[in-house]
Scaffold this active site. Sequence first.
Site, short mmCIF file in Angstrom:
data_model
loop_
_atom_site.label_atom_id
_atom_site.label_comp_id
_atom_site.label_asym_id
_atom_site.label_seq_id
_atom_site.Cartn_x
_atom_site.Cartn_y
_atom_site.Cartn_z
CB ALA A 1 -0.93 0.01 1.23
CE1 TYR B 1 5.89 -9.49 -10.89
CE2 TYR B 1 5.50 -9.44 -13.26
CZ TYR B 1 5.20 -9.01 -11.98
OH TYR B 1 4.17 -8.11 -11.80
#
Length: 280
Positions: free
Chosen positions: A11, A157
């Site tokens: 966040a 990834y």
Amino acid sequence: MNEKTIVLTGASDGIGAAAARQLVAGGHTVALVGRSKQKTEALAHELNADFFLADFTRFSEVRALAERLEDRYPRIDVLINNAGGIFGDQTRTVDGFEKTLQVNHLAPFLLTNLLMETLTASNASIINTSSVAARIFGKINLEDLNNERKYSSNKAYGDAKLANILFTKELDRRFSEQGISAVSFHPGNVQTSFASDTTSVMRFIYQTPLGRLAGLISPEQSAVHLVWLVEGAPGREWVSGQYYEKQKIAKTNPQAADAQLAVGLWDKSADLVEITTTTL
């Protein structure tokens, strides 16, 4: 619209921070989870929100985070597993796993399962930030999740983002009857600090003027898609267990449709993070 209590990881910056601002502006309670104390605390002060610090390269901090969240929030309406990234050389965490795998998949897997009692009691939605990289680079081998045999930052990834989608599908299969809804999505190609710590070609797209030519969007534009999932009703605006791009169900890696692989990944992940889950 009912106010929701939302736990948002990753966040402190980029898409996560932009989404937090939009969600708080929409009247929701957002618990900010980040790694950087300076950035996370600053955003929390700006939004008058609670914040929690955790480094996902350490399972001990994920476990401590889960305890703090459970103590603070008897109800969690939405868990957003947004923390993640692409990294450079093959690096092991203190827990012994390849960093990309742990930060993007194993740590969110652990956090979600540790919060499951609260999540099921809340009929919660679980939103997993994935990527088109799952389709482009992903090819999971359960016997080599650390990619020891053939490592590249792109493959690591892609595998992790594919794992996010498989995790979503298995969450839906295991917990839909207990009130859980789960969804994964691609946030778009976003102009953030993403890929700044890697030698991958993605760094030259995201961190140079090439990004403008590649049509990168702003974090605020990307956050709209995440907010849409948060505020939308499962079964009405979106379908649990599915993968979305631009607010539509999208095609992804063919391995994402392998139900046995999803079960195998779940069981393998549970073993690696040392938790017990029911075999279904």
